[in-house]
Design a protein around this motif. Sequence first.
Motif, mmCIF file in Angstrom:
data_model
loop_
_atom_site.group_PDB
_atom_site.id
_atom_site.type_symbol
_atom_site.label_atom_id
_atom_site.label_comp_id
_atom_site.label_asym_id
_atom_site.label_seq_id
_atom_site.Cartn_x
_atom_site.Cartn_y
_atom_site.Cartn_z
ATOM 1 N N GLY A 1 -67.098 -40.421 -63.685
ATOM 2 C CA GLY A 1 -67.793 -41.684 -63.394
ATOM 3 C C GLY A 1 -69.234 -41.852 -63.317
ATOM 4 N N TYR B 1 -71.218 -40.616 -56.679
ATOM 5 C CA TYR B 1 -69.702 -40.333 -56.357
ATOM 6 C C TYR B 1 -69.481 -40.981 -54.970
ATOM 7 C CZ TYR B 1 -65.403 -37.915 -55.190
ATOM 8 O OH TYR B 1 -64.286 -37.542 -54.570
ATOM 9 N N ASP B 2 -68.468 -41.609 -54.790
ATOM 10 C CA ASP B 2 -68.012 -42.042 -53.517
ATOM 11 C C ASP B 2 -66.620 -41.624 -53.382
ATOM 12 O OD1 ASP B 2 -66.559 -43.866 -51.850
ATOM 13 O OD2 ASP B 2 -68.295 -45.120 -51.737
ATOM 14 N N VAL C 1 -64.347 -42.052 -51.070
ATOM 15 C CA VAL C 1 -63.412 -42.812 -50.585
ATOM 16 C C VAL C 1 -62.773 -43.662 -51.988
ATOM 17 C CG1 VAL C 1 -62.623 -45.032 -49.294
ATOM 18 C CG2 VAL C 1 -64.127 -43.087 -48.160
ATOM 19 N N ARG C 2 -63.796 -44.066 -52.638
ATOM 20 C CA ARG C 2 -63.293 -44.967 -53.830
ATOM 21 C C ARG C 2 -62.947 -44.072 -55.028
ATOM 22 N NH1 ARG C 2 -68.643 -46.894 -56.330
ATOM 23 N NH2 ARG C 2 -68.546 -44.788 -56.938
ATOM 24 N N ASP C 3 -63.476 -43.108 -55.313
ATOM 25 C CA ASP C 3 -63.259 -42.173 -56.490
ATOM 26 C C ASP C 3 -61.963 -41.449 -56.346
ATOM 27 O OD1 ASP C 3 -64.998 -43.559 -57.699
ATOM 28 O OD2 ASP C 3 -66.861 -42.250 -57.100
ATOM 29 N N ALA D 1 -59.183 -41.956 -55.468
ATOM 30 C CA ALA D 1 -58.238 -42.695 -55.992
ATOM 31 C C ALA D 1 -57.940 -42.624 -57.606
ATOM 32 C CB ALA D 1 -58.112 -44.157 -55.488
ATOM 33 N N ARG D 2 -59.153 -42.371 -58.237
ATOM 34 C CA ARG D 2 -59.080 -42.430 -59.676
ATOM 35 C C ARG D 2 -58.659 -40.981 -60.330
ATOM 36 N NH1 ARG D 2 -65.010 -44.077 -61.112
ATOM 37 N NH2 ARG D 2 -64.148 -43.535 -63.187
#
Length: 597
Positions: free
Chosen positions: A511, A515-516, A518-520, A522-523
């Motif tokens: 990405g 880097y996050d 919580v968000r990443d 999920a990817r």
Amino acid sequence: MAKFSMAASNLCMAIVALVAVAAAAVVEAATAVEHTFVVSEMKMTHLCNETLVTVVNGQLPGPAIEVTEGDSVSVHVVNKSPHNITIHWHGLKQRLNCWADGVPMVTQCPIRPAHNMTYRLNVTGQEGTLWWHAHVSGLRASLHGAFIIRPRHAYPFPKPHKEIPIVIGEWWSLNLAQLAKNMEDGYYDDSSSATTINGKLGDLYNCSGVVEDGLVLDVEPGKTYMLRLLNAALYSEYYVKIAGHEFTVVGADANYVRPFTTDVLAIGPGETLDALVVASATPGKYYMVAVGGQAPKPDIQIPETRSRATVRYAIGAGNGDEAAPPVVPEMPDQHDFMVSFNFHGNLSSPNRTGSPPVPATADESLFVVLRMGSICRGGRLSCKRSGSKESIIVETMNNVSFQLPAAAAATPLLEELYYDNRGNGTTVGGGLDELYTLPDRPAKPFNYTDRALIPWGPNEAWLEPTEKATVARRFRHGTVVDIVFQNAAMMDTDNHPMHLHGHDMFVLAQGHDNYDAVRDVARYNVVDPPLKNTVLVPRLGWAAVRFVADNPGVWYMHCHYELHVSIGMAAVFVIEDGPTLESALPPPPLDFPKCNQ
């Protein structure tokens, strides 16, 4: 019933016999492959300069090793050079064979001048293109070659008409030993004199009007060719195109990938690619061009690196005007890192039978920030920084720059581990006692992709101070490890090709920006992620990987930019023995080199 049982028994025995015969046939088909590598210095002339170059068997690039999956390989290295030498077999997993990994003072004592060593390798369970290179600072620019592992049965795609190794490298008019000294002293304004393709500079370079030789690939209309590409350059990722042709990418780092078509390849230092090309253009001549990418300003700029070869349709194939110049491809801008980001994002696993499953969860998770820092010269605690001669620029992982332990002059880390695990100790000892544990995350969090930190100056000065240590991380056998590599804007914004010895890594995601968690998460692709031994961490971005620490030994993890590893972007992963004899590291070979003997 008895008669049926007897018949069934006879059938089972017949099947067992057939299986045994088949297995024996496979064993008989395996070959013991031997090579002798004579390392020496020779003078080579390019660009009107005669340069003393260290090579294997008088070749640049060095000889290709070509084997079939399951073969055994012995390489006898005869060191007739004035340099200490080791050879690393880049991407070979070396199961239970860490002794042959070839990292000086991590896995072995170097092969000293006028000394020999035999590397014994196995290539079980791997197919595709790998490579070998010196693991001595600077010298891998001229000590390298392809390592090709063909399948024992068949490719998972139609067999190509011909396979062609394509080695992208650099020509250095500067003495490589001096280059290494410059890098270790924090001086990194050196740049190569030319880009090479299979050791040839190509017709973009000339000396007093005499054009340098370039590689010529002769093809026949309608035939399919497999290009086995590897990037042996010290500094640059390369974009590769052939005018009028497309590539079908089928492999990366000796792992098959789900085939995809593209007109441009992106290959970082240390990476390998297998790509099919169909000679489907109008017969004629076409340039294959490799151009080196680099970060845009305010990063320090070096002269553009570029070379080209010629794809030539066979004479008599209706190739038109012989005197017509080759067609030139339109190349991406060297600063366009989205070409690399998108290319690597297209890689995925083909979900073949026998492919290793992706572990569902991790046992340990690391967040590793990759960035520059500085240390004071002479061991001082304070000094001027931001490019001052009072300090030395270093590369770091979580703010620690790698150095070998003081005891390394006597005993490599792998021997320390082996004998300490068995309670024997070593004659010198101390290596493992000096290991500094790689932190789970950086001690000083900051906005890792803040562009204001790129130029040397007051904005980044507070983050510069770092330390040097023998950075390591210890894992129990079988531990599933997640690592997020975060690329940080600290005096530069290069991407980082992170190479793990002895293992492949599932590339779960990449990405932009910070880097996050919580968000990443999920990817993450846990269905069909690609397997790589060298993972390109994007400029001003991040990459998440997962691997299983199931190969006992001391394995180097490092950036494959030569400057970056030379000044500290590295760590060692110490992986413990498993619970059985078959999962424990065997003793060193009887002819293993000794230090200072």
